[in-house]
Design a protein around this motif. Sequence first.
Motif, mmCIF file in Angstrom:
data_model
loop_
_atom_site.group_PDB
_atom_site.id
_atom_site.type_symbol
_atom_site.label_atom_id
_atom_site.label_comp_id
_atom_site.label_asym_id
_atom_site.label_seq_id
_atom_site.Cartn_x
_atom_site.Cartn_y
_atom_site.Cartn_z
ATOM 1 N N ASP A 410 0.837 -1.203 0.000
ATOM 2 C CA ASP A 410 0.000 0.000 0.000
ATOM 3 C C ASP A 410 0.876 1.258 0.000
ATOM 4 O O ASP A 410 0.637 2.207 -0.756
ATOM 5 C CB ASP A 410 -0.916 -0.037 1.227
ATOM 6 N N GLU A 419 -1.997 4.978 -5.905
ATOM 7 C CA GLU A 419 -2.730 4.439 -4.760
ATOM 8 C C GLU A 419 -3.779 3.431 -5.201
ATOM 9 O O GLU A 419 -4.547 3.670 -6.130
ATOM 10 C CB GLU A 419 -3.404 5.576 -3.978
ATOM 11 N N TYR A 422 -2.146 -2.342 -6.376
ATOM 12 C CA TYR A 422 -1.341 -3.233 -5.545
ATOM 13 C C TYR A 422 -0.396 -4.108 -6.361
ATOM 14 O O TYR A 422 0.564 -4.658 -5.823
ATOM 15 C CB TYR A 422 -2.247 -4.090 -4.660
#
Length: 444
Positions: A410, A419, A422
């Motif tokens: 993260d 953001e 992943y």
Amino acid sequence: MSYTEEVYERVVAQNPNEPEFHQAVKEVLDSLKVVIDKNEEKYRKLSILERLVEPERIISFRVPWVDDKGVVQVNKGYRVQFNSAIGPYKGGLRFHPSVNQGILKFLGFEQIFKNSLTGLPIGGGKGGSNFDPKGKSDREVMAFCQSFMTELSKYIGADMDVPAGDIGVGGREIGYLYGQYKRNRGLYEGVLTGKGLSYGGSLIRTQATGYGLVYMLNEMVKAKNDTISGKTLIVTGSGNVAIYAVEKAAELGGKVVAMCDSNGYIYDPEGIKLDIVKDIKEVKRGRIKEYADRVEGATYTEGKGIWNIKCDIYLPCATQNELDLDAVKILIANGCKYVAEGANMPTTREATDYLMANGVTFMPGKAANAGGVATSALEMCQNSARLSWTAEEVDTKLHQIMVDIFHKVDDASKRYDMEGNYVAGANIAGFEKVVDAMIAQGIV
């Protein structure tokens, strides 16, 4: 042409007919581009990427053994020792007819980043054979394992290379392999993980990948102010990873309604009864279709298509590239919000991109399924110290490792203004530690 593109073209040219390896390298290099571009001159001068994508060593050998009819059979055996920058090679052995050098290179390459993410001092490797344990007697499996280890034992050791199990290599196979290693080398050391509890194994190792997957899933949904409780899940596969992901998901209040094996899938709208699955798969070594014969209201469907069942959470835990673009379109249309990979690269690149572009929270296998190798490393710790930890101690450490991995992933995604991505976060966080170690150790 960028440095990452140059290296990818070189990989394809120098490693023909290895599509899984090409896929894994491209996915990693694409997401590392933002990091590489900031340090391109330095990384080019040191040939960091060229060294990263080339295994340090590949061992290939024949495995002759005698079947129950007295006929000599010959299989191929491999060990890909990919990168030891942060510790001894660590990665499973896979016994399956599909095994070839390209698949093991893809798995070993992924293992570098997965092992780095655990925070433990282990490098990346993978091995196996095109031997198929299905349908073989215990004596035949033992004969094969002893022949395989007779050659492999020359190249592994507790501080050199520590294999584990993978598809087709469970407790039975690890036992035969370990016995032969000890016989050949005269050493009683923690050279294999996934061992039996009576000879150096760790509690929770069998459950670790499945439990770790759900611990990761729990962090993912918490980050969205959501919960597993009350959610409907599909878990593909029916091996260790799938079984113990179902167990942990049920503990956290989720309802798993479907599982599968290579022949077809079962659907139980009331929730999978895990004791029956365990009896079929772990005790009888049977096929998943038996579940429908034993549970009223459950159905079995031959072939693929488990993704047609409606779910909130989808956990692919079977094999590489099982989940493609058409499948994820159906999942999204049916309201699926979370996908976390329990297997190694079970989602195709196109499917992964589509999931993320359409609001599904996606966690790649190198982060989500790292619980297995993390607990293997914990087994190595116990072996080195001649200790045996309780199940609670191992489970607590596993849980904390998975929480830490989520936050590393993260954080990396946020640091590079991606953001929620992943895939990039996992690759970047894993790469940073490995590249620092490679640079510190010089040209090796």
